[in-house]
Write a protein that holds these residues in place. Sequence first.
Motif, PDB file in Angstrom:
ATOM      1  N   ASP A  37       0.851  -1.181   0.000  1.00 18.24           N
ATOM      2  CA  ASP A  37       0.000   0.000   0.000  1.00 18.24           C
ATOM      3  C   ASP A  37       0.891   1.237   0.000  1.00 18.24           C
ATOM      4  OD1 ASP A  37       0.969   0.230   2.531  1.00 18.24           O
ATOM      5  OD2 ASP A  37      -0.976   0.323   3.514  1.00 18.24           O
ATOM      6  N   SER A  38       0.240   2.411  -0.048  1.00 16.85           N
ATOM      7  CA  SER A  38       1.025   3.625  -0.244  1.00 16.85           C
ATOM      8  C   SER A  38       1.934   3.900   0.954  1.00 16.85           C
ATOM      9  CB  SER A  38       0.095   4.805  -0.524  1.00 16.85           C
ATOM     10  OG  SER A  38      -0.867   4.935   0.501  1.00 16.85           O
ATOM     11  N   LEU A  39       1.528   3.507   2.139  1.00 18.35           N
ATOM     12  CA  LEU A  39       2.389   3.713   3.317  1.00 18.35           C
ATOM     13  C   LEU A  39       3.622   2.822   3.249  1.00 18.35           C
ATOM     14  CD1 LEU A  39       3.021   4.852   6.095  1.00 18.35           C
ATOM     15  CD2 LEU A  39       1.574   3.079   7.077  1.00 18.35           C
ATOM     16  N   THR A  42       6.029   4.078   0.723  1.00 19.52           N
ATOM     17  CA  THR A  42       6.769   5.258   1.173  1.00 19.52           C
ATOM     18  C   THR A  42       7.891   4.870   2.124  1.00 19.52           C
ATOM     19  OG1 THR A  42       4.749   6.551   0.965  1.00 19.52           O
ATOM     20  CG2 THR A  42       6.514   7.514   2.278  1.00 19.52           C
ATOM     21  N   LEU A  43       7.608   3.939   3.034  1.00 18.89           N
ATOM     22  CA  LEU A  43       8.644   3.494   3.978  1.00 18.89           C
ATOM     23  C   LEU A  43       9.775   2.778   3.227  1.00 18.89           C
ATOM     24  CD1 LEU A  43       6.447   2.244   6.976  1.00 18.89           C
ATOM     25  CD2 LEU A  43       7.629   4.437   6.726  1.00 18.89           C
ATOM     26  N   LEU A  63       6.583   7.497 -10.031  1.00 17.46           N
ATOM     27  CA  LEU A  63       6.986   6.358  -9.199  1.00 17.46           C
ATOM     28  C   LEU A  63       6.865   5.033  -9.951  1.00 17.46           C
ATOM     29  CD1 LEU A  63       5.257   7.894  -6.107  1.00 17.46           C
ATOM     30  CD2 LEU A  63       7.716   7.632  -6.369  1.00 17.46           C
TER      31      LEU A  63
ATOM     32  N   ILE B 104       5.633  10.596   7.997  1.00 15.93           N
ATOM     33  CA  ILE B 104       6.411   9.395   7.695  1.00 15.93           C
ATOM     34  C   ILE B 104       7.312   9.026   8.877  1.00 15.93           C
ATOM     35  CG2 ILE B 104       8.059   8.368   6.087  1.00 15.93           C
ATOM     36  CD1 ILE B 104       5.170   8.822   5.061  1.00 15.93           C
ATOM     37  N   GLU B 105       7.864  10.035   9.564  1.00 21.64           N
ATOM     38  CA  GLU B 105       8.606   9.731  10.803  1.00 21.64           C
ATOM     39  C   GLU B 105       7.676   9.008  11.783  1.00 21.64           C
ATOM     40  OE1 GLU B 105      11.706  10.102  11.221  1.00 21.64           O
ATOM     41  OE2 GLU B 105      12.481  11.984  10.403  1.00 21.64           O
ATOM     42  N   ALA B 107       4.987   7.256  11.084  1.00 25.33           N
ATOM     43  CA  ALA B 107       4.654   5.907  10.600  1.00 25.33           C
ATOM     44  C   ALA B 107       5.802   4.945  10.856  1.00 25.33           C
ATOM     45  CB  ALA B 107       4.324   5.961   9.110  1.00 25.33           C
ATOM     46  N   GLU B 108       7.036   5.441  10.680  1.00 19.98           N
ATOM     47  CA  GLU B 108       8.196   4.578  10.869  1.00 19.98           C
ATOM     48  C   GLU B 108       8.319   4.142  12.332  1.00 19.98           C
ATOM     49  OE1 GLU B 108      11.802   5.018   7.865  1.00 19.98           O
ATOM     50  OE2 GLU B 108      11.946   6.355   9.592  1.00 19.98           O
ATOM     51  N   ARG B 166      -2.072  -8.027   3.642  1.00 21.20           N
ATOM     52  CA  ARG B 166      -2.700  -6.835   4.186  1.00 21.20           C
ATOM     53  C   ARG B 166      -4.211  -6.866   3.980  1.00 21.20           C
ATOM     54  NH1 ARG B 166      -3.768  -1.113   2.471  1.00 21.20           N
ATOM     55  NH2 ARG B 166      -4.080  -2.125   0.471  1.00 21.20           N
ATOM     56  N   LEU B 263      -4.017   6.044   7.249  1.00 25.36           N
ATOM     57  CA  LEU B 263      -2.956   5.566   6.353  1.00 25.36           C
ATOM     58  C   LEU B 263      -2.640   4.101   6.649  1.00 25.36           C
ATOM     59  CD1 LEU B 263      -1.267   6.953   4.166  1.00 25.36           C
ATOM     60  CD2 LEU B 263       0.529   7.231   5.850  1.00 25.36           C
ATOM     61  N   GLY B 264      -2.421   3.330   5.593  1.00 23.84           N
ATOM     62  CA  GLY B 264      -2.079   1.928   5.768  1.00 23.84           C
ATOM     63  C   GLY B 264      -3.290   1.035   5.966  1.00 23.84           C
ATOM     64  N   ARG B 265      -4.509   1.614   5.833  1.00 25.55           N
ATOM     65  CA  ARG B 265      -5.719   0.815   6.056  1.00 25.55           C
ATOM     66  C   ARG B 265      -6.570   0.730   4.787  1.00 25.55           C
ATOM     67  NH1 ARG B 265      -8.036   3.121  11.546  1.00 25.55           N
ATOM     68  NH2 ARG B 265      -9.493   1.398  11.324  1.00 25.55           N
ATOM     69  N   LEU B 268      -7.349   5.252   1.216  1.00 22.12           N
ATOM     70  CA  LEU B 268      -7.034   6.156   0.108  1.00 22.12           C
ATOM     71  C   LEU B 268      -7.207   5.426  -1.229  1.00 22.12           C
ATOM     72  CD1 LEU B 268      -6.056   8.966  -0.575  1.00 22.12           C
ATOM     73  CD2 LEU B 268      -3.706   8.216  -0.171  1.00 22.12           C
ATOM     74  N   VAL B 298       4.445  11.823  -0.558  1.00 20.05           N
ATOM     75  CA  VAL B 298       4.736  10.639  -1.374  1.00 20.05           C
ATOM     76  C   VAL B 298       3.621   9.586  -1.290  1.00 20.05           C
ATOM     77  CG1 VAL B 298       6.390   8.760  -1.735  1.00 20.05           C
ATOM     78  CG2 VAL B 298       7.209  11.075  -1.291  1.00 20.05           C
ATOM     79  N   PRO B 299       3.010   9.334  -0.108  1.00 22.31           N
ATOM     80  CA  PRO B 299       1.923   8.331  -0.084  1.00 22.31           C
ATOM     81  C   PRO B 299       0.771   8.698  -1.023  1.00 22.31           C
ATOM     82  CG  PRO B 299       2.625   8.838   2.142  1.00 22.31           C
ATOM     83  CD  PRO B 299       3.318   9.840   1.249  1.00 22.31           C
ATOM     84  N   LEU B 302       1.913   7.821  -4.500  1.00 23.22           N
ATOM     85  CA  LEU B 302       1.936   6.368  -4.672  1.00 23.22           C
ATOM     86  C   LEU B 302       0.529   5.821  -4.886  1.00 23.22           C
ATOM     87  CD1 LEU B 302       4.577   5.069  -2.113  1.00 23.22           C
ATOM     88  CD2 LEU B 302       4.539   4.651  -4.557  1.00 23.22           C
TER      89      LEU B 302
END
Lengths: 80, 341
Positions: A37-39, A42-43, A63, B104-105, B107-108, B166, B263-265, B268, B298-299, B302
Amino acid sequence: VSLERELAQLLAEVTGHPELAGLPAEARLFGGEAGLDSLAGTLLLRRVHQRYGVDVAAEDLNLDALESLGTLAAFVAERV
Amino acid sequence: VIKCVVWDIDNTLLDGVYLESPEQPPPADPTLTAVLRELAGRGILHALASRNPPEAARYVAAATGIQFAAAECGWDSKATAIGRIAAGLGIGADAVAFVDDDMIERAEVAASLPEVLVLTPEDAAEVPQWPEFSPPVVTAEARRRSQLYAARQRRQAEAAAFGGSRDEFLRHVGTRVVIASAVPADVPRLHELSVRTHQLNSGGAALTAAEIAGLLGSPAHIVATVTLADSFADDGIVGCAVMERNGAAAWPVPVVMMSCRALGRGVLEALLAWLCRTAAGAGATELTVPCLVTDRNVPMRLALAAAGLRADPGAVPAGGRALFTRSLAGPLPELPDWVRG
């Protein structure tokens, strides 16, 4: 270890899915079996930037380099 | 219970970036300085984790008047820095909160240290009322927000232990996404989203409540809200898109915004698929999404790329918007079965 396998290892780490370390080079990262996924994408790009000094997001507007591990490896290899 | 809050410096504790003017650095953020003092008064420790030289930490201590229990300045990941801070203070990661303006920080850190309570600066401004920060009185709203964060941590822990893909995880936890037309009662929440989504906002500019109400009343516009829930929590409205009806031609989408909490679910991606399918169903030939190109969103790029949209790299003015476009002929992105549109 090839660049593709190093990238597969980074992918496994950012997704928390160890089995992705064995993802074939031509498998699609989005949609396909990797199910990125987009997250997670990005990571992955952040880890690539830290490790190889290549900022894919800054250089590739669409991308397209993230199509597969093979295309990402080719993109990185041209720039390191 | 939180024993230590680890703070980012640039655009978090400082109203700006330290290294852009080290001779005269930006002032400390007054709201967060008040939070620092309030929490310190309750015995909660503060620490710094920053990609800045050590002088920046000394400057922040002077500018806020706070003694920081630890400062990690350097180029290691924030997760590594937090790990060292927690080890040095002899506390567990589950007693640490982390505040950073960069999605992003955050999320990491959330991915590598799921026990840490990860917060935006906006949320950090409210935490003195949250139960984890041992306030004298807890309001219902503060309790609800803190419960959403607790639910997120349980979801992350379950995701880390889950073996499948996922999509299988999203189904496993009963993810429910509803995409619907906005109604007037949604305006305050949509305005709040527009102000707070800096990084997952295609347009980059905030809309006023009056502008949003105007779009709701316009027959030429579709304003769609996205609500998200699963077995852990009901997150309510987490996203919004505005699309212009344009007959049998290209339909522009001037606004796509999403809470970083979603995000990540898969939300989007679901919203973009819904926009493609709705426009195509009404006869549109193309979908166009103008999107600000920054290193922070960037997300968003993407997700646009994964939904089949592409922009012409030759046509992007520096610091400007790229026009992401896709044809609506042929196969469209699929809506997952847990989405109701």
